[in-house]
Design an enzyme around this catalytic site. Structure first.
Site, PDB file in Angstrom:
ATOM      1  N   LYS A  11       0.810  -1.216   0.000  1.00 56.39           N
ATOM      2  CA  LYS A  11       0.000   0.000   0.000  1.00 56.39           C
ATOM      3  C   LYS A  11       0.852   1.279   0.000  1.00 56.39           C
ATOM      4  CE  LYS A  11      -3.931  -2.126   2.387  1.00 56.39           C
ATOM      5  NZ  LYS A  11      -4.935  -1.933   3.450  1.00 56.39           N
ATOM      6  N   TYR A  51     -12.366  -2.061  -3.674  1.00 57.47           N
ATOM      7  CA  TYR A  51     -12.856  -2.221  -2.297  1.00 57.47           C
ATOM      8  C   TYR A  51     -14.387  -2.114  -2.201  1.00 57.47           C
ATOM      9  CZ  TYR A  51      -8.239  -2.273  -0.020  1.00 57.47           C
ATOM     10  OH  TYR A  51      -6.991  -2.632   0.433  1.00 57.47           O
ATOM     11  N   ASN A 114      -1.964   0.106   6.912  1.00 64.74           N
ATOM     12  CA  ASN A 114      -1.448  -1.179   7.396  1.00 64.74           C
ATOM     13  C   ASN A 114      -0.565  -1.891   6.377  1.00 64.74           C
ATOM     14  OD1 ASN A 114      -3.527  -1.923   5.719  1.00 64.74           O
ATOM     15  ND2 ASN A 114      -4.556  -3.281   7.172  1.00 64.74           N
ATOM     16  N   HIS A 117      -2.161  -5.574   1.705  1.00 65.32           N
ATOM     17  CA  HIS A 117      -3.469  -6.226   1.598  1.00 65.32           C
ATOM     18  C   HIS A 117      -3.221  -7.609   1.010  1.00 65.32           C
ATOM     19  CE1 HIS A 117      -7.603  -7.111   0.370  1.00 65.32           C
ATOM     20  NE2 HIS A 117      -7.053  -7.549  -0.750  1.00 65.32           N
ATOM     21  N   GLU A 128      -9.580 -10.701  -7.349  1.00 58.87           N
ATOM     22  CA  GLU A 128      -8.628  -9.598  -7.160  1.00 58.87           C
ATOM     23  C   GLU A 128      -7.477  -9.682  -8.167  1.00 58.87           C
ATOM     24  OE1 GLU A 128      -9.676  -8.783  -2.472  1.00 58.87           O
ATOM     25  OE2 GLU A 128      -7.760  -9.708  -2.934  1.00 58.87           O
TER      26      GLU A 128
HETATM   27  P1  CMP Z   1      -7.376  -4.455   3.876  1.00 52.39           P
HETATM   28  O1  CMP Z   1      -6.911  -5.842   4.146  1.00 52.39           O
HETATM   29  O2  CMP Z   1      -6.758  -3.773   2.692  1.00 52.39           O
HETATM   30  O3  CMP Z   1      -8.971  -4.458   3.693  1.00 52.39           O
HETATM   31  C1  CMP Z   1      -9.752  -3.308   3.938  1.00 52.39           C
HETATM   32  C2  CMP Z   1      -8.980  -2.201   4.592  1.00 52.39           C
HETATM   33  O4  CMP Z   1      -9.737  -1.198   5.221  1.00 52.39           O
HETATM   34  C3  CMP Z   1      -8.133  -2.786   5.705  1.00 52.39           C
HETATM   35  O5  CMP Z   1      -7.090  -3.569   5.161  1.00 52.39           O
HETATM   36  C4  CMP Z   1      -7.710  -1.532   6.450  1.00 52.39           C
HETATM   37  O6  CMP Z   1      -6.537  -0.953   5.948  1.00 52.39           O
HETATM   38  C5  CMP Z   1      -8.863  -0.549   6.160  1.00 52.39           C
HETATM   39  N1  CMP Z   1      -9.567  -0.152   7.375  1.00 52.39           N
HETATM   40  C6  CMP Z   1      -9.640   1.095   7.856  1.00 52.39           C
HETATM   41  N2  CMP Z   1     -10.361   1.125   8.985  1.00 52.39           N
HETATM   42  C7  CMP Z   1     -10.772  -0.134   9.235  1.00 52.39           C
HETATM   43  C8  CMP Z   1     -11.550  -0.737  10.261  1.00 52.39           C
HETATM   44  N3  CMP Z   1     -12.051  -0.031  11.273  1.00 52.39           N
HETATM   45  N4  CMP Z   1     -11.762  -2.067  10.181  1.00 52.39           N
HETATM   46  C9  CMP Z   1     -11.254  -2.797   9.149  1.00 52.39           C
HETATM   47  N5  CMP Z   1     -10.505  -2.269   8.150  1.00 52.39           N
HETATM   48  C10 CMP Z   1     -10.264  -0.947   8.201  1.00 52.39           C
END
Ligand code: CMP
Length: 140
Positions: A11, A51, A114, A117, A128
């Site tokens: 990311k 998403y 984070n 993904h 995906e």
């Molecule tokens: P990802 O695995 O990319 O899938 C959805 C993303 O939404 C997740 O990682 C996080 O980076 C983001 N995100 C932001 N806020 C939240 C939250 N409260 N709960 C879950 N995902 C979140």
């Protein structure tokens, strides 16, 4: 054990901090092979489409903003039980809950930033991968 393919994304929070190589090394050390990789700066429409499953969640707007704030590296990883293995090496979505040695424990800033993904199931992996790559771009 089955050889699988899964989708992985490094990311913008990580590409901005020049962590592409360090994160890819962790994936390779876990036995995953990068069979496709490209750097993309996704548009708002691409982020919203990718998403779409989260479109009704309160964090959706912030998620799209974060994902379009810089370049992303999209990858296809191959290996034994690649989907589960990738999720193990990534660690928990919230880095506060991520286990020692995982990518998110080491590199993630917050739940929104984070660093990586990864697909959560065979069906989402197929979807995906197809979202970002054509078949001829998966080169083994
Ligand atoms: P990802 O695995 O990319 O899938 C959805 C993303 O939404 C997740 O990682 C996080 O980076 C983001 N995100 C932001 N806020 C939240 C939250 N409260 N709960 C879950 N995902 C979140």
């Amino acid at each position: 054990m089955a050889i699988e393919r899964t989708f992985s994304m490094i990311k913008p929070d990580a590409t901005k901090r020049n962590l592409t190589g360090k994160i890819t090394a962790k994936l390779e050390e876990a036995g995953l092979r990068v069979v496709a990789s490209k750097r993309v700066w996704m548009s708002k429409a691409q982020a919203e489409g990718f998403y779409a499953v989260h479109k009704d969640r309160p964090f959706f707007g912030e998620l799209v903003e974060t994902m379009t704030s810089g370049p992303t590296v999209v990858q296809v990883l191959e290996g034994e039980n690649a989907i589960l293995k990738n999720r193990e090496v990534m660690g928990a979505t919230n880095p506060a809950n991520a286990a020692e040695g995982t990518i998110r424990k080491e590199f993630a800033v917050s739940i929104g930033e984070n660093s990586v993904h990864g697909s959560d199931a065979p069906e989402t992996a197929a979807q995906e991968i197809a979202y970002w790559f054509s078949g001829v771009e998966l080169v083994g």
